[in-house]
Design an enzyme around this catalytic site. Sequence first.
Site, PDB file in Angstrom:
ATOM      1  N   SER A 110      -2.492  23.546  37.241  1.00  0.00           N
ATOM      2  CA  SER A 110      -3.180  24.838  37.204  1.00  0.00           C
ATOM      3  C   SER A 110      -2.923  25.623  35.915  1.00  0.00           C
ATOM      4  O   SER A 110      -3.671  26.533  35.594  1.00  0.00           O
ATOM      5  CB  SER A 110      -2.780  25.696  38.402  1.00  0.00           C
ATOM      6  OG  SER A 110      -1.437  26.132  38.299  1.00  0.00           O
ATOM      7  N   LYS A 165       1.830  31.420  37.225  1.00  0.00           N
ATOM      8  CA  LYS A 165       0.510  31.761  36.697  1.00  0.00           C
ATOM      9  C   LYS A 165       0.697  32.748  35.543  1.00  0.00           C
ATOM     10  O   LYS A 165       1.811  33.167  35.234  1.00  0.00           O
ATOM     11  CB  LYS A 165      -0.375  32.411  37.769  1.00  0.00           C
ATOM     12  CG  LYS A 165      -0.516  31.632  39.068  1.00  0.00           C
ATOM     13  CD  LYS A 165      -1.355  30.388  38.923  1.00  0.00           C
ATOM     14  CE  LYS A 165      -1.468  29.651  40.259  1.00  0.00           C
ATOM     15  NZ  LYS A 165      -2.185  28.359  40.133  1.00  0.00           N
TER      16      LYS A 165
END
EC number: 3.4.21.89
Length: 306
Positions: A110, A165
């Site tokens: 990701s 993230k």
Amino acid sequence: MNLQFILGNFALILFVAMVLTGIIYFLDIFVLAKQRRAAADTALAAFDARNAKNEAEGIKSDNASRHAIEVALLRQPTWIEYSGSFFPVIALVFVLRSFLYEPFKIPTSSMVPTLLVGDLILVNKFTYGVRLPIINKKIIDVNDPQRGDVMVFKYPKDMSQDYIKRVVGIPGDKITYENKRLTVNGKELAYAPMEDYLDDDSPVYHKQFTEDLGGVAHRILNDEDKASLNLPLVDQSFPRHEACSYTVEKITCTVPEGNYFMMGDNRDNSADSRYWGFVPNKNIVGKAFLVWMNLDNPMKRIGAIR
């Protein structure tokens, strides 16, 4: 006890191990060692009395046996010896991991191209404040997360999982993601095209851009075959969901106080705040700042995280 449970509760397991070995370590210092010393002194006194009697009768003293008796009676039992050896190491690891730096391994794609699967990274635990281990409660304020930071946090839907993230929205920001472009507080970010990125895991090229997020330039990937938002996957029941509005190609959120909006750099292959909502301050683990190894690319993957 499965691997996910161990990894998700490693801090608790480490804390319990530290407490147990610490109790044994200090119990031995202040109680058990004194008891062994007293027992040895009693035995040696009896031995010396026998030696004195033997010498009076012309029998030579056995000093070697005296030393052997003392060593045997003062020797730590194996379980105490091992606990005493492990306690300082466990305590040091617990302190370093809880308050200074914690290692993580990147499990998914990701954050590609910034972070690759298998990257071993270090996370600064005090950049965003000092927190009590286990309960993760902040006790000392230091800094707040800034746009562009790569941050590790507890996944809001499962606190046993650590996610990583990029911070794209801080409290009060109005974030819009439309046509694979970010707009922050009404200003669209600057994007510069780069050479297409070849995925190492499959022979697929992705569109690659440099994104300037609050002065932090970093690379992102787009998949032309995917929409900006997979609307059926959005969980619209997350806390403060009323701060967001959705269409097929657009999401707009106003980040609530004490929360952050997170996105992966691999934009079309990242489950992030677009799908499960905001990250509250209490979930923050720390700031990722260094890749120190990747076993598949030992030398190429060493460096600071941007």
